[in-house]
Design an enzyme around this catalytic site. Structure first.
Site, PDB file in Angstrom:
ATOM      1  CG  PHE A   1       5.923   4.031   1.054  1.00  0.00           C
ATOM      2  CD1 PHE A   1       7.026   3.961   1.705  1.00  0.00           C
ATOM      3  CD2 PHE A   1       5.556   3.249   0.686  1.00  0.00           C
ATOM      4  CE1 PHE A   1       7.885   3.182   1.872  1.00  0.00           C
ATOM      5  CE2 PHE A   1       5.986   1.676   0.774  1.00  0.00           C
ATOM      6  CZ  PHE A   1       6.248   2.306   2.008  1.00  0.00           C
TER       7      PHE A   1
ATOM      8  N   PRO B   1       0.845  -1.549  -0.187  1.00  0.00           N
ATOM      9  CG  PRO B   1      -1.096  -1.394   0.995  1.00  0.00           C
ATOM     10  CD  PRO B   1       0.695  -2.484   1.032  1.00  0.00           C
ATOM     11  CB  CYS B   2       1.055   3.841  -3.079  1.00  0.00           C
ATOM     12  SG  CYS B   2      -0.958   4.602  -2.753  1.00  0.00           S
ATOM     13  CD  GLN B   3      -3.265   3.353   1.875  1.00  0.00           C
ATOM     14  OE1 GLN B   3      -2.222   3.377   1.256  1.00  0.00           O
ATOM     15  NE2 GLN B   3      -3.965   3.532   0.550  1.00  0.00           N
TER      16      GLN B   3
END
Length: 455
Positions: free
Chosen positions: A127, A123-125
């Protein structure tokens, strides 16, 4: 060739690899609605192989319950839907996930029970720059999701694929002052993999959307003939061949809050982009053409923003929130996020980035038709992400939009997959470490690795 998709989401990246001829062994995803979306997509592929589309289209029309569709798929290909593993990847769950993947591998023919590739990105949240701005750097840097790359490495150690594809947001470059990328690189080296990091825009792959992402490609250290594949991207001129209007113009107009039921849909003409991309292939019914409701004040704001664009606005001089009449400004903060309202300009060659926030409100995705004065429907958002019209998203509208916003565009995934396939087959071309293609991004400790690879 077989692959495992980790943190699979709604299956956008997997769609690209499946279209390129890879076989999914397992999809691992924690969101239940996204898992159902992938199961339904596997049902489509199963029926597609038999050239028997009627059950799938009956499901889309609401004439066949999902349970019956899944039961039919189980009869045709036992265990296929079990390959979707609805689990959060972590220390406590990892062994159980391994066991389920191993069971799926045993179903494959003898001699074809190895994993050639692992794809997916955590999940990119954690970063994202926006996440750090909203919640604070300290909160995000202590987020356990920032260490999920360690779990990814465990899958590399367990299954020893020849290559892996790891996708994430550009914010990973600056996370922890740039040290995160070095930690990831060191972890993967310890697992036995070299890697290269490059920045790409989805526009380069034929997606009508400006979407910048990091694509990390890794290869096993005992595979010296492998490297970072040269992707088959479009030239700058080729990216100007189509406009966003070609994605939206054939769909029926909607009023805010209107839900178009699944009905037979065969447009009189198919736009050049829809033909080129294949988004309209084999889909006699349109689904998810649902528009969210809006307040009249928001519709008035939409009208002003659309008019400003139509009067000759350009990408660098768009109307800003603080330029609205006073009676339409409801936020106390008038200096930050002044682009919270934005038209999806039909005359441009790409849209703004589609992100998961589209599930919360549609202000950043205003339909360009001033008569409709609404935000994009679910299907329109899916098209911007290059999902074909026969791709069905399970769950309520909010979940469907979140799945779409978090996805890797399938067209981008397919072009990456074709290059990876060529690399694994020994017929691909590779980018050298000093190649500027794809905006190469080096970690602080990457110089020696790059020199070794160049030699």
């Amino acid at each position: 060739m077989n692959y495992i998709d980790l943190f699979a989401g709604a299956g956008g990246l997997s769609e690209g690899f499946h279209n390129a001829g890879f076989t999914p062994v397992a999809h691992v995803e924690m969101d239940a609605h996204a898992c159902d979306t992938i199961r339904t997509r596997l049902a489509w592929y199963c029926l597609h192989e038999k050239k028997d589309y009627q059950p799938y289209f009956n499901y889309l029309r609401g004439k066949l319950p999902r349970e019956e569709l899944y039961e039919l798929i189980e009869q045709i290909q036992p265990g296929l839907l079990d390959s979707v593993i609805n689990e959060a990847i972590g220390e406590e769950t990892r062994q159980g996930i391994f066991d389920k993947i191993d069971q799926q591998l045993k179903r494959l023919p003898e001699g074809k029970q190895e994993v050639d590739l692992i794809i997916g990105g955590p999940p990119c949240q954690t970063f994202s720059v926006a996440g750090r701005a909203r919640l604070g750097r300290a909160v995000m840097e202590n987020d356990p999701r920032s260490k999920l790359y360690l779990q990814y490495a465990e899958f590399l150690v367990k299954y020893r694929p020849r290559m892996f594809v790891f996708e994430n947001v550009l914010g990973m470059l600056s996370f922890k002052n740039g040290q995160q990328l070095d930690l990831i690189r060191e972890t993967f080296l310890e697992a036995g993999y070299a890697m290269d990091v490059r920045e790409w825009n989805a526009r380069s792959f034929g997606v009508l959307q400006s979407r910048e992402r990091l694509i990390i490609i890794g290869w096993r250290l005992d595979q010296p003939a492998l490297g970072y594949p040269a992707f088959g991207t479009l030239t700058a001129e080729e990216q100007k061949r189509f406009t966003v209007e070609e994605l939206l113009s054939d769909l029926p107009p909607l009023e805010p809050g209107q839900v178009l039921p699944p009905t037979p849909y065969e447009p009189k003409t198919i736009t050049p982009y829809l033909k080129w991309s294949g988004l309209r292939q084999k889909c006699p019914v349109i689904t998810w053409h649902h528009a969210r409701p809006h307040r009249e004040e928001d519709r008035e704001i939409y009208r002003l923003f659309i008019e400003h664009w139509n009067d000759g606005g350009d990408e660098y001089q768009r109307m800003r929130y603080n330029e609205l009449p006073g009676h339409l400004i409801f936020h106390v903060n008038k200096t930050d996020f002044t682009d919270r309202f934005k038209v999806v300009a039909s005359d441009m060659h790409y849209s703004q980035t589609v992100v998961a926030h589209i599930s919360k409100d549609g202000h950043y995705y205003i339909h360009p038709d001033i008569k409709q004065r609404r935000s994009l429907s679910v299907r329109e958002a899916a098209r911007l992400q290059s999902f074909p019209d026969n791709y069905y998203f399970e769950g309520p509208r909010t979940s469907a939009l979140k799945q779409i916003g978090n996805a890797v565009p399938p067209l981008m995934g397919e072009r990456i997959a074709l290059s990876v396939r060529n690399a694994l087959n020994g017929v691909g071309n590779f980018l050298r470490p000093d190649s500027p293609v794809g905006k190469r991004r080096s970690g602080k400790k990457d110089k020696q690795l790059a020199l070794n690879y160049a030699q």
